[in-house]
Design a protein around this motif. Structure first.
Motif, PDB file in Angstrom:
ATOM      1  N   ASN A   1      -3.436 -11.128   1.517  1.00 34.80           N
ATOM      2  CA  ASN A   1      -4.495 -11.959   0.966  1.00 34.80           C
ATOM      3  C   ASN A   1      -4.219 -13.412   1.324  1.00 34.80           C
ATOM      4  OD1 ASN A   1      -5.702  -9.665  -0.423  1.00 34.80           O
ATOM      5  ND2 ASN A   1      -3.965  -9.797  -1.827  1.00 34.80           N
TER       6      ASN A   1
ATOM      7  N   THR B   1      -1.535  -5.164   2.302  1.00 39.03           N
ATOM      8  CA  THR B   1      -2.814  -5.867   2.272  1.00 39.03           C
ATOM      9  C   THR B   1      -2.493  -7.329   2.062  1.00 39.03           C
ATOM     10  OG1 THR B   1      -4.028  -3.968   1.375  1.00 39.03           O
ATOM     11  CG2 THR B   1      -5.011  -6.153   1.087  1.00 39.03           C
TER      12      THR B   1
ATOM     13  N   ASN C   1       0.830  -1.207   0.000  1.00 38.63           N
ATOM     14  CA  ASN C   1       0.000   0.000   0.000  1.00 38.63           C
ATOM     15  C   ASN C   1       0.865   1.257   0.000  1.00 38.63           C
ATOM     16  OD1 ASN C   1      -2.373  -1.605   0.236  1.00 38.63           O
ATOM     17  ND2 ASN C   1      -1.997  -1.791   2.446  1.00 38.63           N
TER      18      ASN C   1
END
Length: 336
Positions: free
Chosen positions: A25, A23, A17
């Motif tokens: 996953n 982020t 980011n």
């Protein structure tokens, strides 16, 4: 969600980011501890979460066998999960299952450490959290007969048999935590074994296995390099001692020859296997008692087994764990 439904290519999935955070996953969900067994449950162990450092939002997940052996104290395994320092947690399904299975199969108490992740918390943050977990255990042991001791420790723990164990980045953390623990008084707790399962190390200079397996399906070299860039202290490279233990750094002052017996496991198809072999040779040259098991199977095959056949993997690990303390041979044992 079943671990067997996960694709190998999803294991290292994250997005950077603009603010420097990630982020993540994760292909695996986080799961709660198993504080009691419900009808139909396949859990083999009970578990509970214990706050470690509320300011850092770290915690410990403690596992014990569902049916501990009678009149027998159990060893303690302090476990550090994998994920390249940037992924997963002690609550992640696959690591929860691993620790639950170890507690039941060995049997043992297993303390899984939820350490801070990079890049939000670069190294040595994870090492600091590891040391905080060791200090927490020592505090419990010092009050083993008192009111503030963790009840499962009071009932089941043999504090003269503690092991540090980690997989991948967790193996790196276990290694550095053991070195750091040599410099402090942790008595009466005794760390008598170090278990490194495909420990995560590298360097600026490429090894032959890194060159050969540059496009590894699970951990391509570009992804590994990026994880190190996100994890190491800023303005350093992969020759920093956190990444490359062969280069020296603080090893001399940590008196590496004082490390306990070390069990190392690697795989022939792992891009990092040559660096792991260098670590084994360095440890042996410093007088550390090393039992090294090099599996011939490709790393992708082993990762498939971890996802598809976790009970089979645990049986293999239990056999190797037993050999670590019953078989006093040193050197590589090649296994199919």
């Amino acid at each position: 969600m079943l671990a067997s439904s996960v694709k190998l290519t999803d294991l290292c999935d994250f997005v950077e980011n603009p603010d420097g955070s990630l982020t993540r996953n994760s292909p695996f969900p986080d799961v709660p501890p198993t504080e009691e067994i419900t009808p139909g449950s396949k859990e083999l162990s009970l578990s509970k979460d214990i706050p470690l450092n509320p300011n850092n939002k770290t915690f410990l997940r403690l596992f014990r066998p569902l049916n501990p052996p009678q009149n027998t104290k159990l060893p303690l395994i302090i476990y550090f999960h994998g994920g390249g320092f940037v992924l997963y947690s002690a609550a992640t399904l696959v690591f929860h299952q691993t620790c639950s299975d170890m507690a039941s199969h060995f049997p043992a108490l297993v303390l899984s450490v939820d350490y801070r992740l990079a890049p939000e918390h670069r190294l040595p943050a994870a090492y600091e959290d590891a040391m905080e977990s060791i200090n927490w255990v020592q505090k419990q042991v010092l009050d083993i007969n008192g009111p503030s001791c963790e009840p499962w420790f009071k009932e089941y723990l043999d504090f003269s048999r503690c092991f540090l164990m980690g997989m991948s980045a967790g193996g790196n953390i276990a290694y550095h935590a053991n070195l750091l623990a040599l410099n402090i008084d942790i008595k009466p707790l005794k760390i008598i074994g170090l278990i490194l399962n495909v420990p995560y190390f590298s360097a600026v200079t490429r090894t032959e296995s890194e060159k050969t397996l540059i496009d590894d399906l699970v951990l391509p070299l570009a992804t590994s390099d990026r994880m190190w860039a996100l994890s190491l202290p800023e303005d350093t490279d992969r020759d920093h001692e956190y990444c490359n233990p062969i280069g020296g750094g603080s090893l001399e002052k940590n008196k590496i020859e004082r490390l306990p017996r070390c069990f190392f496991r690697g795989y022939g198809g792992d891009p990092l296997v040559d660096k792991q072999k260098e670590l084994v040779k360095m440890l042996e040259s410093r007088g550390v008692d090393v039992v090294a098991r090099l599996m011939r199977m490709a790393s992708m095959v082993w990762r498939f087994l971890i996802l598809q056949k976790p009970r089979l993997c645990m049986t293999m690990l239990k056999n190797l764990f037993t050999q670590l303390f019953n078989d006093h041979s040193v050197g590589y044992v090649h296994q199919p």
